[in-house]
Design a protein around this motif. Structure first.
Motif, PDB file in Angstrom:
ATOM      1  N   GLN A  80      33.305 -27.550 -40.648  1.00 52.98           N
ATOM      2  CA  GLN A  80      34.043 -26.856 -41.601  1.00 52.98           C
ATOM      3  C   GLN A  80      33.056 -26.312 -42.604  1.00 52.98           C
ATOM      4  O   GLN A  80      32.008 -26.403 -42.787  1.00 52.98           O
ATOM      5  N   PRO A  81      33.514 -25.149 -43.207  1.00 53.38           N
ATOM      6  CA  PRO A  81      32.583 -24.656 -44.399  1.00 53.38           C
ATOM      7  C   PRO A  81      32.092 -25.624 -45.494  1.00 53.38           C
ATOM      8  O   PRO A  81      31.056 -25.238 -45.763  1.00 53.38           O
ATOM      9  N   THR A  82      32.907 -26.687 -45.816  1.00 51.64           N
ATOM     10  CA  THR A  82      32.026 -27.509 -46.718  1.00 51.64           C
ATOM     11  C   THR A  82      30.806 -28.343 -45.860  1.00 51.64           C
ATOM     12  O   THR A  82      30.309 -29.033 -46.913  1.00 51.64           O
ATOM     13  N   HIS A  83      30.827 -28.081 -44.788  1.00 54.29           N
ATOM     14  CA  HIS A  83      29.583 -28.895 -44.059  1.00 54.29           C
ATOM     15  C   HIS A  83      28.452 -27.804 -44.360  1.00 54.29           C
ATOM     16  O   HIS A  83      27.176 -28.269 -43.975  1.00 54.29           O
ATOM     17  N   ARG A  84      28.611 -26.714 -44.862  1.00 53.34           N
ATOM     18  CA  ARG A  84      27.572 -25.789 -44.956  1.00 53.34           C
ATOM     19  C   ARG A  84      26.495 -26.238 -45.842  1.00 53.34           C
ATOM     20  O   ARG A  84      26.738 -26.703 -47.026  1.00 53.34           O
ATOM     21  N   GLY A  85      25.335 -26.280 -45.714  1.00 57.66           N
ATOM     22  CA  GLY A  85      24.257 -26.867 -46.445  1.00 57.66           C
ATOM     23  C   GLY A  85      22.819 -27.562 -45.669  1.00 57.66           C
ATOM     24  O   GLY A  85      22.831 -27.431 -44.703  1.00 57.66           O
ATOM     25  N   THR A  86      22.293 -28.257 -46.254  1.00 61.91           N
ATOM     26  CA  THR A  86      20.922 -28.932 -45.726  1.00 61.91           C
ATOM     27  C   THR A  86      21.113 -30.460 -45.443  1.00 61.91           C
ATOM     28  O   THR A  86      21.371 -31.285 -46.390  1.00 61.91           O
ATOM     29  N   PHE A  87      20.845 -30.711 -44.260  1.00 62.16           N
ATOM     30  CA  PHE A  87      20.975 -32.102 -43.934  1.00 62.16           C
ATOM     31  C   PHE A  87      19.464 -32.676 -43.828  1.00 62.16           C
ATOM     32  O   PHE A  87      18.655 -31.849 -43.188  1.00 62.16           O
ATOM     33  N   SER A  88      19.021 -33.848 -43.973  1.00 62.13           N
ATOM     34  CA  SER A  88      17.779 -34.657 -44.221  1.00 62.13           C
ATOM     35  C   SER A  88      17.888 -35.735 -43.420  1.00 62.13           C
ATOM     36  O   SER A  88      18.839 -36.399 -43.551  1.00 62.13           O
ATOM     37  N   CYS A  89      16.756 -35.928 -42.427  1.00 58.65           N
ATOM     38  CA  CYS A  89      16.660 -37.284 -41.760  1.00 58.65           C
ATOM     39  C   CYS A  89      15.289 -37.857 -42.279  1.00 58.65           C
ATOM     40  O   CYS A  89      14.357 -36.988 -42.137  1.00 58.65           O
ATOM     41  N   VAL A  90      15.261 -39.017 -42.719  1.00 54.89           N
ATOM     42  CA  VAL A  90      13.704 -39.510 -43.184  1.00 54.89           C
ATOM     43  C   VAL A  90      13.501 -40.767 -42.026  1.00 54.89           C
ATOM     44  O   VAL A  90      14.359 -41.711 -41.886  1.00 54.89           O
ATOM     45  N   ILE A  91      12.483 -40.826 -41.482  1.00 50.72           N
ATOM     46  CA  ILE A  91      12.058 -41.628 -40.671  1.00 50.72           C
ATOM     47  C   ILE A  91      11.249 -42.762 -41.234  1.00 50.72           C
ATOM     48  O   ILE A  91      10.272 -42.443 -41.615  1.00 50.72           O
ATOM     49  N   LEU A  92      11.648 -44.028 -41.215  1.00 49.72           N
ATOM     50  CA  LEU A  92      11.111 -45.014 -41.966  1.00 49.72           C
ATOM     51  C   LEU A  92      10.386 -46.215 -41.048  1.00 49.72           C
ATOM     52  O   LEU A  92      11.006 -46.369 -39.826  1.00 49.72           O
ATOM     53  N   HIS A  93       9.363 -46.589 -41.277  1.00 53.38           N
ATOM     54  CA  HIS A  93       8.658 -47.502 -40.558  1.00 53.38           C
ATOM     55  C   HIS A  93       8.297 -48.578 -41.443  1.00 53.38           C
ATOM     56  O   HIS A  93       7.568 -48.579 -42.604  1.00 53.38           O
ATOM     57  N   ASP A  94       9.017 -49.987 -41.419  1.00 51.18           N
ATOM     58  CA  ASP A  94       8.769 -51.119 -42.291  1.00 51.18           C
ATOM     59  C   ASP A  94       9.027 -50.701 -43.736  1.00 51.18           C
ATOM     60  O   ASP A  94       8.516 -50.879 -44.906  1.00 51.18           O
ATOM     61  N   GLN A  95      10.251 -49.745 -43.862  1.00 51.44           N
ATOM     62  CA  GLN A  95      10.760 -49.216 -45.229  1.00 51.44           C
ATOM     63  C   GLN A  95       9.685 -48.313 -45.692  1.00 51.44           C
ATOM     64  O   GLN A  95       9.805 -47.634 -46.887  1.00 51.44           O
ATOM     65  N   ARG A  96       8.674 -47.740 -45.013  1.00 50.00           N
ATOM     66  CA  ARG A  96       7.707 -46.901 -45.522  1.00 50.00           C
ATOM     67  C   ARG A  96       8.013 -45.594 -44.752  1.00 50.00           C
ATOM     68  O   ARG A  96       8.060 -45.436 -43.508  1.00 50.00           O
ATOM     69  N   PRO A  97       8.390 -44.418 -45.512  1.00 49.78           N
ATOM     70  CA  PRO A  97       8.361 -43.224 -44.694  1.00 49.78           C
ATOM     71  C   PRO A  97       7.405 -42.581 -44.141  1.00 49.78           C
ATOM     72  O   PRO A  97       6.141 -42.606 -44.280  1.00 49.78           O
ATOM     73  N   LEU A  98       7.722 -41.935 -42.684  1.00 48.59           N
ATOM     74  CA  LEU A  98       6.721 -41.489 -41.928  1.00 48.59           C
ATOM     75  C   LEU A  98       6.778 -40.104 -41.665  1.00 48.59           C
ATOM     76  O   LEU A  98       5.722 -39.322 -41.772  1.00 48.59           O
ATOM     77  N   ALA A  99       8.142 -39.430 -41.925  1.00 45.01           N
ATOM     78  CA  ALA A  99       8.170 -38.050 -41.699  1.00 45.01           C
ATOM     79  C   ALA A  99       9.728 -37.832 -42.520  1.00 45.01           C
ATOM     80  O   ALA A  99      10.532 -38.552 -42.509  1.00 45.01           O
ATOM     81  N   ARG A 100       9.897 -36.364 -42.863  1.00 41.95           N
ATOM     82  CA  ARG A 100      11.269 -36.118 -43.577  1.00 41.95           C
ATOM     83  C   ARG A 100      11.571 -34.737 -42.624  1.00 41.95           C
ATOM     84  O   ARG A 100      10.975 -33.748 -42.654  1.00 41.95           O
ATOM     85  N   LEU A 101      12.703 -34.660 -41.881  1.00 41.48           N
ATOM     86  CA  LEU A 101      12.922 -33.540 -41.157  1.00 41.48           C
ATOM     87  C   LEU A 101      14.294 -32.891 -42.110  1.00 41.48           C
ATOM     88  O   LEU A 101      15.209 -33.665 -42.349  1.00 41.48           O
ATOM     89  N   TYR A 102      14.467 -31.537 -41.939  1.00 40.98           N
ATOM     90  CA  TYR A 102      15.342 -30.902 -42.502  1.00 40.98           C
ATOM     91  C   TYR A 102      16.173 -29.921 -41.687  1.00 40.98           C
ATOM     92  O   TYR A 102      15.475 -29.088 -40.786  1.00 40.98           O
ATOM     93  N   PHE A 103      17.434 -29.713 -41.883  1.00 39.52           N
ATOM     94  CA  PHE A 103      18.279 -28.780 -40.994  1.00 39.52           C
ATOM     95  C   PHE A 103      19.399 -28.150 -41.822  1.00 39.52           C
ATOM     96  O   PHE A 103      20.221 -28.827 -42.501  1.00 39.52           O
ATOM     97  N   TYR A 104      19.116 -26.932 -41.870  1.00 39.23           N
ATOM     98  CA  TYR A 104      20.222 -26.108 -42.835  1.00 39.23           C
ATOM     99  C   TYR A 104      21.192 -25.667 -41.673  1.00 39.23           C
ATOM    100  O   TYR A 104      21.046 -25.170 -40.835  1.00 39.23           O
ATOM    101  N   LEU A 105      22.431 -26.302 -41.810  1.00 48.70           N
ATOM    102  CA  LEU A 105      23.919 -25.904 -41.235  1.00 48.70           C
ATOM    103  C   LEU A 105      24.326 -24.886 -41.677  1.00 48.70           C
ATOM    104  O   LEU A 105      24.949 -24.576 -42.823  1.00 48.70           O
ATOM    105  N   ASN A 106      24.464 -23.663 -41.042  1.00 51.63           N
ATOM    106  CA  ASN A 106      25.229 -22.440 -41.381  1.00 51.63           C
ATOM    107  C   ASN A 106      26.501 -22.410 -40.420  1.00 51.63           C
ATOM    108  O   ASN A 106      26.598 -22.141 -39.228  1.00 51.63           O
TER     109      ASN A 106
END
Length: 324
Positions: A217-243
């Protein structure tokens, strides 16, 4: 490129290290092992023992630095262990002062061994995230460092038609640890295209490396982020802009029309509720409506009608007879 030091010989990932062979002598051999080698060459006399130890250090001091993958570290440790055993055999066979030739020979063999080990890799995937190939181990201080690549990957654009499903894959181009790996999904609403973590809020129910949104829906327009964690420490952050594009689905349009009709509806005047007055045919058609009172009333009416007919017939007969 900034370097963050992680002290300790036990580490979670394979490392790349740039090692002075002279310093590696102290990382991969103990003081007792070096002392045992010199005692086998010159005995326990203080002055001779000191000369032997100085000669051992000098033999490895002149070698150039080397750079190899950390997964070869165990091989290097085994090579130094084998070297000390070989020096002990030389000492047992040739005796005192033979170390002057044995030590430079052992250092030369170690240099050749390091050259044959697998060299460090520099082609890091997309130059983002905490990657295994960026770690190094430094023999000159017996500590490890990691190349501080940025955690944030570039924003990826995802275009989905309204009413369809959006699928996001939290996958990176480098190898991840196999255990203690978790994923955290967040969302920056309002159509924001951002990597500022202060705008993101947790997405409930999303835990794996895949996230599915649908129907979009239009309310879902924005940026989604995924954080990959190993033993609670971040390894990478990915970003997806949904149009979100396209008109609303037909079913939704019909629903909106119905909603507007309901909102524009005005009630009519209240109708008067009248009592039920059934006719004779309705009473005869509905046996349940023939109560005892109704039956008595019907019998009385029938008797009255019969009497009236009898009287009329008698009056007509008298009139007819009197006319004759």
């Amino acid at each position: 490129m900034a370097l963050v030091a992680l002290v300790g010989s036990t580490v979670l990932f394979p490392l790349i290290f740039r090692a002075s062979t002279w310093a590696c002598l102290f990382c991969f051999t103990t003081h007792e092992e070096r002392l045992r080698v010199c005692r086998m060459f010159v005995g326990t006399e203080g002055s001779k023992l000191g000369q032997c130890k100085d000669a051992l250090t000098a033999a490895f001091e002149g070698l150039s630095d080397m750079e190899i993958n950390y997964d070869e570290r165990s091989h290097l440790h085994d090579a130094f262990t084998q070297m000390t055993l070989s020096l002990q055999e030389v000492a047992a066979a040739h005796g005192e002062w033979s170390f002057k030739a044995a030590f430079p020979s052992a250092a030369a063999k170690m240099k050749r061994t390091i050259h044959h080990l697998k060299k460090a890799q520099h082609s890091w995937s997309r130059l983002t995230g905490v990657q295994e190939a960026t770690r190094r181990f430094h023999c000159w201080g017996c500590f490890s460092t990691i190349c501080d690549l940025p955690l944030d990957c570039p924003v990826q654009d995802v275009t989905v038609k309204r009413g369809d499903q959006a699928l996001f894959s939290c996958i990176v181009g480098f190898q991840l640890p196999e255990s203690e790996l978790t994923y955290s999904w967040k969302f920056a609403a309002g159509g924001l295209r951002t990597q500022d973590v202060s705008y993101f809020r947790d997405v409930p129910g999303a835990h794996g490396y895949l996230a599915r949104i649908g129907p979009v829906q239009p309310t879902h327009r924005g940026t989604f982020s995924c954080v990959i964690l190993h033993d609670q420490r971040p390894l990478a952050r990915l970003y997806f802009y949904l149009n979100v594009t396209g008109p609303p689905p037909p079913g939704e349009t019909e629903l909106q029309v119905t909603f507007r009709e309901v909102m524009n509806w005005t009630p009519r005047e209240a109708e008067t509720i009248e009592p039920w007055r059934p006719g004779l045919s309705e009473l005869l058609a509905r046996p349940s409506a023939l109560t005892p009172g109704i039956l008595f009333l019907i019998a009385a009416i029938a008797a009255l009608v019969s009497a009236s007919v009898t009287v009329l017939v008698w009056v007509f007969f008298r009139w007819y007879v009197s006319g004759d």
